[in-house]
Design an enzyme around this catalytic site. Structure first.
Site, short mmCIF file in Angstrom:
data_model
loop_
_atom_site.label_atom_id
_atom_site.label_comp_id
_atom_site.label_asym_id
_atom_site.label_seq_id
_atom_site.Cartn_x
_atom_site.Cartn_y
_atom_site.Cartn_z
N ASN A 318 0.85 -1.20 0.00
CA ASN A 318 0.00 0.00 0.00
C ASN A 318 0.88 1.25 0.00
O ASN A 318 0.77 2.12 0.88
CB ASN A 318 -0.95 -0.01 1.19
CG ASN A 318 -2.22 0.78 0.92
OD1 ASN A 318 -2.34 1.45 -0.11
ND2 ASN A 318 -3.17 0.72 1.84
N HIS A 349 -8.45 3.57 8.36
CA HIS A 349 -9.02 2.30 7.91
C HIS A 349 -10.43 2.08 8.46
O HIS A 349 -11.25 1.43 7.80
CB HIS A 349 -8.11 1.13 8.33
CG HIS A 349 -6.96 0.91 7.41
ND1 HIS A 349 -5.74 1.53 7.57
CD2 HIS A 349 -6.83 0.15 6.28
CE1 HIS A 349 -4.91 1.15 6.61
NE2 HIS A 349 -5.54 0.32 5.82
#
Length: 463
Positions: A318, A349
C-alpha cells in the site's frame, strides 16, 4: 464486487480512449478535466447508488473550507472535517450494519478522497503559508502555490481513473498530467543527447499496462482458488487449535495470510493499470534506460514476498497510503511520529477493533525491529555467509511477524483476535517488549529530523 470489476474494466477502456483521443495535443486542459470528472461521477453513482452522495458532500464541504479558511489553518480544518466525516461513515458500518461489508461499499472511495483532500490541503499550506526554508526537499517540490479552480479540484478528487480504487496522487503531478507536462518533466531529468537521442523520446505505457494486466489475471486466479479455501477464521477453530502443534499453527498462519493477499494485488494493480492506460504514472528512467511507469504503484510484490525487515515490508505494501501518512502525519508530527502515524492509519481504515490491534501491535514490532537492526545488523556484514544467514533468518521472522500483526485486521472483532493471540501465547508482543528492554533506542526527535531535512534541502539548492 461485480460492479467494481465492471467499472474498472470500463475505466480501463475509457483510459485508452482518453489517452488517444483526448491527449493534450487534441484537447484543452478544461476538456480533459471535464471528461475525467463526469466519467468519475458516473462510475461513483453506478457503483454505489445513493451512497455516492457521501463522496460529493465531503468534496463540496472541503472545497468551501479550502476557499474560506485561512491558509495557516487550512490543513487543520480540512483534516478534521475529512477524517471526521470518514469516521462517522465507518461508525455506521459497525452500529448499523453490525460488522457487515456493504455489497456496494462506498467507504473505499471515501478513504481515497480523504487522502486527496488532506494531501492537497497540506501542500497548499506549504506553498502559501510557509517559507521555503521551513520545508523539506519533498515538501518544497510538491507545494501548491495557488488555490485550484472548482473544475481542477473536482477533477483531482473525482476523476474516473482513481474514483473507485485510487490510488492517491499528488495534486501537482495530476495537474501536470492533465496539462501534458507529466512525462516531459520526468524525461528532462535525463541527458538524452548523451544517450544518442536527437529529441525527447515518447514512452508508451502499453507494455506496462499489459504486464500489470497479467498480474491482475494471476491474482484473480489465486483469489478464486486459494483465498476461499484457506479462510483466516480456521486458525481459531477449536478443533484446529486442539489438534495442531504450535509450529504447525504458525505455518498455517503464513499460508492463510498469503491466501488473503491476491485480492489486494488484483485491485491495486488493476487501478495502477487504469491510470497508466490514460498516460498517467510515468516516473522516469531507471539505471538501465528502461521507462518506468510506477509513480502510482501501490505495491512491489517481489519486495513484499522477500522482505527481510518489517520496515521493508511496510514500505512496499500500500505504497501510496504509506506516502500519504508520511506527508500528512510523520513529517509534521512534533513528537512520537511513528506512534501517531500508526494511529492515524488505524483511524483511516475504520473503527473495527481488529484494526487497532493490528496497528498498535505494528508500533511495538516496528520499534523492536528497528532496535535489533541498529544494534545487531552490522555484526553480520563482515562475510557473505553471515549476511546470507542473517537475511534468511530476518526474512522468516519478518513474514511471521507480519502474519501475526495483520490477523486481527482480517478478523475485525475483539473476541476472535484475543482468542488468536492467546493460541499463539502473545509471543511477538512478549519478544518485542523484551527486545526494547534489552536493546533500547532513542527515538529521533522532531528537531533532529528537521535539521536533517534542512541539510538535504540546502544540499539540493547548492546543486
Amino acid at each position: 464486487q461485480i460492479n467494481f470489476v465492471a467499472c474498472q474494466l470500463f475505466a480501463l477502456l475509457a483510459a485508452f480512449w482518453f489517452r488517444i483521443y483526448l491527449s493534450p495535443s487534441h484537447a484543452s486542459s478544461a476538456v480533459r478535466h471535464a471528461f475525467a470528472t463526469l466519467f468519475g461521477i458516473y462510475f461513483a453513482v453506478f457503483c454505489f447508488g445513493w451512497y455516492s452522495i457521501h463522496l460529493f458532500v465531503l468534496v463540496m464541504m472541503n472545497y468551501g473550507i479550502m476557499n474560506m479558511a485561512s491558509i495557516p489553518n487550512i490543513h487543520r480544518y480540512s483534516f478534521v472535517v475529512a477524517m471526521g466525516y470518514l469516521t462517522l461513515c465507518h461508525i455506521s458500518r459497525i452500529y448499523i450494519f453490525h460488522y457487515g461489508i456493504l455489497t456496494t461499499d462506498f467507504s473505499g472511495p471515501l478513504m481515497i478522497i480523504t487522502q486527496k483532500i488532506t494531501t492537497l490541503a497540506c501542500q497548499l499550506h506549504d506553498g502559501i503559508g510557509r517559507q521555503a526554508e521551513e520545508l523539506t526537499a519533498e515538501q518544497n517540490r510538491l507545494a501548491v502555490k495557488s488555490r485550484p479552480s472548482l473544475l481542477e479540484y473536482l477533477s483531482y478528487l473525482l476523476n474516473f481513473m482513481s474514483i473507485i480504487a485510487g490510488p492517491c496522487s499528488n495534486y501537482k503531478d495530476y495537474i501536470a498530467f492533465i496539462e501534458g507536462r507529466h512525462v516531459h518533466m520526468k524525461l528532462l531529468e535525463v541527458n538524452w543527447k548523451q544517450k544518442g537521442y536527437d529529441r525527447l523520446p515518447d514512452p508508451s505505457p502499453t507494455g506496462a499496462v499489459m504486464y500489470k494486466l497479467c498480474i491482475t489475471l494471476v491474482s484473480l486466479f489465486l483469489f478464486l482458488t486459494l483465498t476461499k479455501n484457506f479462510p483466516m477464521a480456521y486458525i481459531i477453530d477449536n478443533e484446529f487449535l486442539d489438534k495442531t502443534p504450535f509450529l504447525s499453527r504458525l505455518g498455517y498462519l503464513y499460508v492463510v495470510t498469503q491466501a488473503a493477499k491476491p485480492k489486494y494485488y488484483f485491485a491495486w494493480t488493476l487501478a495502477d493499470a487504469v491510470n497508466n492506460a490514460a498516460g498517467y504514472g510515468f516516473s522516469g528512467v531507471d539505471e538501465r534506460g528502461t521507462f518506468r511507469w510506477d509513480l502510482l504503484s501501490n505495491l512491489n510484490i517481489w519486495n513484499i514476498e522477500t522482505a527481510t525487515s518489517f520496515k521493508m515490508y511496510i514500505e512496499n505494501w500500500n505504497i501510496q497510503t504509506a506516502a500519504w501518512l508520511k506527508r500528512v502525519c510523520y513529517d509534521r508530527a512534533p513528537w512520537y511520529p511513528t506512534a501517531l502515524t500508526f494511529i492515524l492509519s488505524a483511524l483511516w481504515h475504520g473503527i473495527y477493533p481488529g484494526y487497532y490491534f493490528t496497528f498498535l501491535t505494528g508500533i511495538l514490532i516496528t520499534l523492536a525491529a528497528r532496535a535489533i537492526r541498529n544494534n545487531c545488523r552490522h555484526y553480520f556484514l563482515s562475510s557473505v555467509p553471515l549476511k546470507i544467514a542473517y537475511d534468511v533468518v530476518t526474512w522468516a521472522v519478518t513474514q511471521l511477524a507480519v502474519c501475526y500483526t495483520v490477523a486481527p485486521f482480517v478478523m475485525l472483532a475483539v473476541e476472535p483476535t484475543i482468542k488468536f493471540y492467546k493460541s499463539v501465547y502473545f509471543h511477538m508482543h512478549i519478544l518485542s517488549i523484551l527486545v526494547l528492554l534489552l536493546l533500547p533506542i532513542r527515538p529521533q526527535t522532531h528537531s533532529v529530523r528537521r535539521a536533517q531535512n534542512q541539510a538535504m534541502l540546502n544540499s539540493i539548492k547548492s546543486k
